[in-house]
Write a protein that holds these residues in place. Sequence first.
Motif, PDB file in Angstrom:
ATOM      1  N   LYS A  13      -0.729 -10.898  10.652  1.00  0.00           N
ATOM      2  CA  LYS A  13      -1.193 -11.495   9.394  1.00  0.00           C
ATOM      3  C   LYS A  13      -2.207 -10.602   8.675  1.00  0.00           C
ATOM      4  CE  LYS A  13      -2.977 -15.276  10.908  1.00  0.00           C
ATOM      5  NZ  LYS A  13      -4.176 -14.751  10.335  1.00  0.00           N
ATOM      6  N   SER A  14      -3.261 -10.254   9.390  1.00  0.00           N
ATOM      7  CA  SER A  14      -4.340  -9.505   8.737  1.00  0.00           C
ATOM      8  C   SER A  14      -3.911  -8.084   8.399  1.00  0.00           C
ATOM      9  CB  SER A  14      -5.595  -9.498   9.614  1.00  0.00           C
ATOM     10  OG  SER A  14      -6.122 -10.815   9.695  1.00  0.00           O
ATOM     11  N   THR A  15      -3.060  -7.494   9.240  1.00  0.00           N
ATOM     12  CA  THR A  15      -2.520  -6.162   8.923  1.00  0.00           C
ATOM     13  C   THR A  15      -1.727  -6.231   7.624  1.00  0.00           C
ATOM     14  OG1 THR A  15      -2.337  -5.662  11.278  1.00  0.00           O
ATOM     15  CG2 THR A  15      -1.094  -4.250   9.785  1.00  0.00           C
ATOM     16  N   LEU A  16      -0.894  -7.266   7.483  1.00  0.00           N
ATOM     17  CA  LEU A  16      -0.098  -7.437   6.263  1.00  0.00           C
ATOM     18  C   LEU A  16      -1.010  -7.712   5.073  1.00  0.00           C
ATOM     19  CD1 LEU A  16       2.721  -7.656   4.972  1.00  0.00           C
ATOM     20  CD2 LEU A  16       2.678 -10.100   5.501  1.00  0.00           C
ATOM     21  N   PHE A  17      -1.982  -8.601   5.264  1.00  0.00           N
ATOM     22  CA  PHE A  17      -2.918  -8.924   4.182  1.00  0.00           C
ATOM     23  C   PHE A  17      -3.628  -7.658   3.694  1.00  0.00           C
ATOM     24  CE2 PHE A  17      -7.305  -9.808   2.910  1.00  0.00           C
ATOM     25  CZ  PHE A  17      -7.111 -10.693   1.863  1.00  0.00           C
ATOM     26  N   ASN A  18      -4.113  -6.846   4.624  1.00  0.00           N
ATOM     27  CA  ASN A  18      -4.790  -5.592   4.266  1.00  0.00           C
ATOM     28  C   ASN A  18      -3.877  -4.694   3.446  1.00  0.00           C
ATOM     29  OD1 ASN A  18      -7.099  -6.280   5.621  1.00  0.00           O
ATOM     30  ND2 ASN A  18      -6.604  -5.146   7.475  1.00  0.00           N
ATOM     31  N   ALA A  19      -2.616  -4.603   3.893  1.00  0.00           N
ATOM     32  CA  ALA A  19      -1.662  -3.733   3.216  1.00  0.00           C
ATOM     33  C   ALA A  19      -1.365  -4.251   1.804  1.00  0.00           C
ATOM     34  CB  ALA A  19      -0.366  -3.660   4.026  1.00  0.00           C
ATOM     35  N   LEU A  20      -1.219  -5.557   1.671  1.00  0.00           N
ATOM     36  CA  LEU A  20      -0.875  -6.139   0.373  1.00  0.00           C
ATOM     37  C   LEU A  20      -2.027  -6.024  -0.615  1.00  0.00           C
ATOM     38  CD1 LEU A  20       0.957  -9.446   1.429  1.00  0.00           C
ATOM     39  CD2 LEU A  20       1.984  -7.260   0.814  1.00  0.00           C
ATOM     40  N   THR A  21      -3.244  -6.153  -0.126  1.00  0.00           N
ATOM     41  CA  THR A  21      -4.385  -6.281  -1.039  1.00  0.00           C
ATOM     42  C   THR A  21      -5.385  -5.135  -0.959  1.00  0.00           C
ATOM     43  OG1 THR A  21      -5.722  -7.501   0.566  1.00  0.00           O
ATOM     44  CG2 THR A  21      -4.233  -8.806  -0.814  1.00  0.00           C
TER      45      THR A  21
END
Length: 364
Positions: A13-21
């Motif tokens: 989740k947080s890896t994806l969130f970091n990548a998206l934002t």
Amino acid sequence: MKLGIVGLPNVGKSTLFNALTNAGAQSANYPFCTIEPNVGVVAVPDERLTKLAQIYKPEKITPAVIEFVDIAGLVRGASKGEGLGNKFLSHIREVDAIVHVVRCFDSSDIIHVENSVNPKRDVETINLELILSDIEQVERRMDRLKKQMKGDSSAANELAFWERVHQSLSEGVPARIIPMTDEEKEYLTAVPLLSGKPVIYCANVSEKDLSKPETENKYYNMLVDAVKDEKAEIITVCAEIEAQIAELDKEEQELFLQELGVQESGLNKLIKSSYSLLGLISFLTAGPKEVRAWTIQKGTKAPAAAGKIHSDFERGFIRAEVVSYDDLIEKGSFALAKEAGLVRSEGKDYVMKDGDVVLFRFNV
């Protein structure tokens, strides 16, 4: 538009969130690394704004935006307060839709909170916690209505509705797939249900499975089978790859995606799915001061769309001068499109279309 990224701990989740934002949320290999939700605002990629800017040479370009919220990982028993359960659930109440990240890759380096990879079980775990929280809310509403009915029988229809919903929830059916009339949906304003929120399932796969998850990844197919009866979208991402894409400029991103055999980034897939799931479109305004995209629901009429810009526009609405984006680009200017008879004067009953370029006339 606010999307909540949810999932079990350590699913990416947080890896994806970091990548998206590019917001730099904490990301580590243990549960509850994210406690307070991280929030990141992302511009919606829209090539139409770039083309319009070439015509109008505006002082600024303002794209539509999506707000992503990275919500703490949930565990079994969250509805009873396990882990960070109550915080998790309160943060979900505030979002328009849920992006449910599901682990669909094997790795001996990353701990799974249940000690094995099983998308069906993981989806059921989170759905169940949302449903259990909803059951509690519905029971409270039913109790209030029963008391109300002692002196007022008008609550009978609503009570019958909640009894039917309660029965379905008790059987493990999320509220989003319970059939409801438009009139019954009005009752949800009093008790907005967590399991009624629209969902995008985000299968987090390994790099090697990203281009052909249907044939290469058994976990992806397990997820598709598990949610086939839900009103949900499913997309595939590789959170690690998204993190790498986020570091590249636009041209490098396109080359990188080509090398991977992938058509578009996870962010683009997520945005398209969000618009589709929530029934959203964009209309455009253009002038020397600003070229801008505005997000509205499909079916929105011109005065309500004008109100997105300013309440005075809606209150004093006279008409909308509308040209399709394609016609405007072909003619090269609003004036030339008008000369060609391509600019329409629309009244209060006009239903906005995606890509309408609009000049609102109003008088307050």
